[in-house]
Scaffold this active site. Structure first.
Site, PDB file in Angstrom:
ATOM      1  N   ASN A 193      34.960  41.186  25.227  1.00 30.05           N
ATOM      2  CA  ASN A 193      36.271  40.540  25.204  1.00 30.05           C
ATOM      3  C   ASN A 193      36.119  39.151  24.598  1.00 30.05           C
ATOM      4  O   ASN A 193      35.028  38.777  24.156  1.00 30.05           O
ATOM      5  CB  ASN A 193      36.863  40.477  26.619  1.00 30.05           C
ATOM      6  CG  ASN A 193      35.940  39.766  27.584  1.00 30.05           C
ATOM      7  OD1 ASN A 193      35.573  38.612  27.360  1.00 30.05           O
ATOM      8  ND2 ASN A 193      35.539  40.449  28.642  1.00 30.05           N
ATOM      9  N   PHE A 245      38.456  35.569  39.633  1.00 32.51           N
ATOM     10  CA  PHE A 245      39.381  35.200  38.560  1.00 32.51           C
ATOM     11  C   PHE A 245      40.134  36.442  38.113  1.00 32.51           C
ATOM     12  O   PHE A 245      39.582  37.549  38.130  1.00 32.51           O
ATOM     13  CB  PHE A 245      38.616  34.597  37.381  1.00 32.51           C
ATOM     14  CG  PHE A 245      38.483  33.100  37.440  1.00 32.51           C
ATOM     15  CD1 PHE A 245      39.119  32.288  36.522  1.00 32.51           C
ATOM     16  CD2 PHE A 245      37.736  32.508  38.447  1.00 32.51           C
ATOM     17  CE1 PHE A 245      39.005  30.910  36.585  1.00 32.51           C
ATOM     18  CE2 PHE A 245      37.609  31.133  38.528  1.00 32.51           C
ATOM     19  CZ  PHE A 245      38.243  30.333  37.592  1.00 32.51           C
ATOM     20  N   ASP A 282      32.012  47.017  40.131  1.00 35.79           N
ATOM     21  CA  ASP A 282      32.940  45.927  40.422  1.00 35.79           C
ATOM     22  C   ASP A 282      32.168  44.837  41.171  1.00 35.79           C
ATOM     23  O   ASP A 282      31.939  44.937  42.380  1.00 35.79           O
ATOM     24  CB  ASP A 282      34.106  46.430  41.261  1.00 35.79           C
ATOM     25  CG  ASP A 282      35.240  45.428  41.347  1.00 35.79           C
ATOM     26  OD1 ASP A 282      34.952  44.218  41.443  1.00 35.79           O
ATOM     27  OD2 ASP A 282      36.416  45.852  41.318  1.00 35.79           O
ATOM     28  N   LYS A 315      45.295  42.094  43.366  1.00 32.99           N
ATOM     29  CA  LYS A 315      43.851  42.129  43.099  1.00 32.99           C
ATOM     30  C   LYS A 315      43.079  41.459  44.226  1.00 32.99           C
ATOM     31  O   LYS A 315      42.036  41.959  44.662  1.00 32.99           O
ATOM     32  CB  LYS A 315      43.558  41.435  41.766  1.00 32.99           C
ATOM     33  CG  LYS A 315      42.072  41.416  41.405  1.00 32.99           C
ATOM     34  CD  LYS A 315      41.833  40.805  40.030  1.00 32.99           C
ATOM     35  CE  LYS A 315      40.341  40.821  39.671  1.00 32.99           C
ATOM     36  NZ  LYS A 315      40.101  40.287  38.307  1.00 32.99           N
TER      37      LYS A 315
END
Length: 398
Positions: free
Chosen positions: A208, A324, A305, A338
């Site tokens: 990314n 974040f 994760d 989240k």
């Protein structure tokens, strides 16, 4: 920050010793007292007179100097400092430290001190990469020795690679962090940063646009408050923070392993933009066009994760876990969900839509979501965001 601080500077025998003279000057500019110790090999590169002239202090050289022992024995010399700095730290000196040897003044001081020790390694790239050196590095880190550098670049021997001593101002920053008497003194903080690169084939990868700037700023801010910081970073664009332990990784699975190895920690900030997926099976040869217009089929697997793994630990979980959330729509709604799903304490959310210029830019506009509610911060520089977040973490950890 260094006014009134006493630094015992051990200068090892390497061509990088010439930088230590500038280091003395830089430290004194900031108010520190610098007491130089030269090894026999160091005297081949710098003279005791030059070190004494720049430091305005007596230079110590010989373990068996009767005058020095009468005035200030080596035990007292090693404990009168606020910090012991070794620059350059040669492979030989590091080997002595790791092995507990004490056969000259420098190594005896390092064995006798009860103060923090910061080393700035400098050696040929092959020496740095040698298994013995790497074993010694691991031992020294386990013993709590602080590192600054080495850097990558051209060397006096004509080779290129990792092994150049950190620049004097980098060492000064590490010194300031090492003896910072801030509210996080004695606490270990973990920060992740940058993107991860998930290989498709030897020349392509999934990633990314994260620059790593925000994570770097957070690590710097926490270090400035006195924390011991472990900084786990993917292949980010920005320079690494000084005065912290840097662990370089490439993939999400490598980052998780590095995070788990760095625990326990008092607090953790997961600012890295970890790739959600990786190739189910990366190929070891470049994927090529077949000339018929057919497209390769890429099969993906979900990455671990990291935030959820640490947040949901039953034992050894950091007291404060900050995640974040990079969103492009419904920022507060998505980030709130989240936080609950991951189990972290705080979520720092931002809108990374291309028009905001935040991802890869110098500024950030965040919303901090906690169990107490939502707090929207104005747009500001990423350094300012980091400073404000670090201050909030101090309050939470009190």
């Amino acid at each position: 920050m260094l006014a009134g601080k006493r630094i015992l500077l051990i200068i090892g025998g390497g061509i990088a010793a010439f930088k230590s003279l500038d280091l003395i000057r830089r430290l004194r500019e900031r108010g520190a007292t610098v007491v130089p110790v030269l090894t026999k090999a160091a005297e081949e590169f710098v003279t005791p007179l030059s070190a004494s002239a720049l430091s305005a202090e007596k230079v110590y050289r010989d373990l068996f100097d009767l005058t020095d022992e009468a005035e200030m024995g080596h035990i007292e010399l090693s404990r009168a400092a606020d910090l012991v700095v070794v620059a350059p730290a040669t492979a030989d000196l590091m080997g002595k430290m790791a092995g507990g040897l004490a056969n000259d003044l420098a190594s005896t001081l390092l064995m006798a001190t009860d103060k923090p020790v910061l080393i700035a390694p400098a050696m040929n790239v092959r020496m740095w990469q040698h298994p013995a050196t790497q074993r010694n590095i691991a031992t020294l880190k386990e013993d709590g020795i602080l590192f600054v550098g080495p850097n990558e670049g051209n060397m006096a021997c004509g080779e290129f690679g990792l092994g150049r001593m950190a620049e004097p101002l980098e060492i000064v920053a590490a010194v300031e962090a090492a003896i910072a008497d801030g509210p996080l003194r004695g606490k270990h903080m973990l920060v992740t940063s940058g993107p991860t690169h998930e290989p498709i084939d030897p020349v392509r990868y999934i990633a990314n646009r994260s620059s790593g700037a925000q994570g770097t700023a957070i690590a710097t801010a926490l270090s400035a408050l006195g924390a011991e910081v472990t900084f786990v970073t993917g292949p980010a664009d920005v320079a690494r923070p000084q005065g912290v332990r840097v662990v370089e990784v490439q993939t999400a699975r490598e980052m998780l392993a590095a995070v788990q190895a760095a625990l326990p920690a008092d607090g953790a900030v997961f600012a890295a933009a970890v790739a959600d997926w990786r190739m189910a099976k990366a190929v070891d040869m470049k994927i090529k066009k077949d000339g018929k217009g057919s497209l390769p089929v890429l099969e993906f697997a979900e990455n671990p994760d990291i935030l959820a793994t640490v947040s949901q630990m039953k034992k050894g979980r950091p007291a404060l876990v900050v995640g974040f959330a990079a969103e492009t729509d419904d920022v507060v709604k998505n980030a709130t969900a989240k936080r609950k799903r991951k189990g972290c304490d705080w979520i720092v959310a931002n809108d990374v839509s291309p028009e905001t210029g935040i991802m890869g830019g110098a500024e950030n506009a965040v919303v901090v979501i906690t169990s107490d509610g939502v707090e929207e911060w104005p747009r500001m520089g990423k350094d300012q965001v980091a400073t404000r977040l670090a201050a909030a973490m101090v309050q939470a950890l009190e």
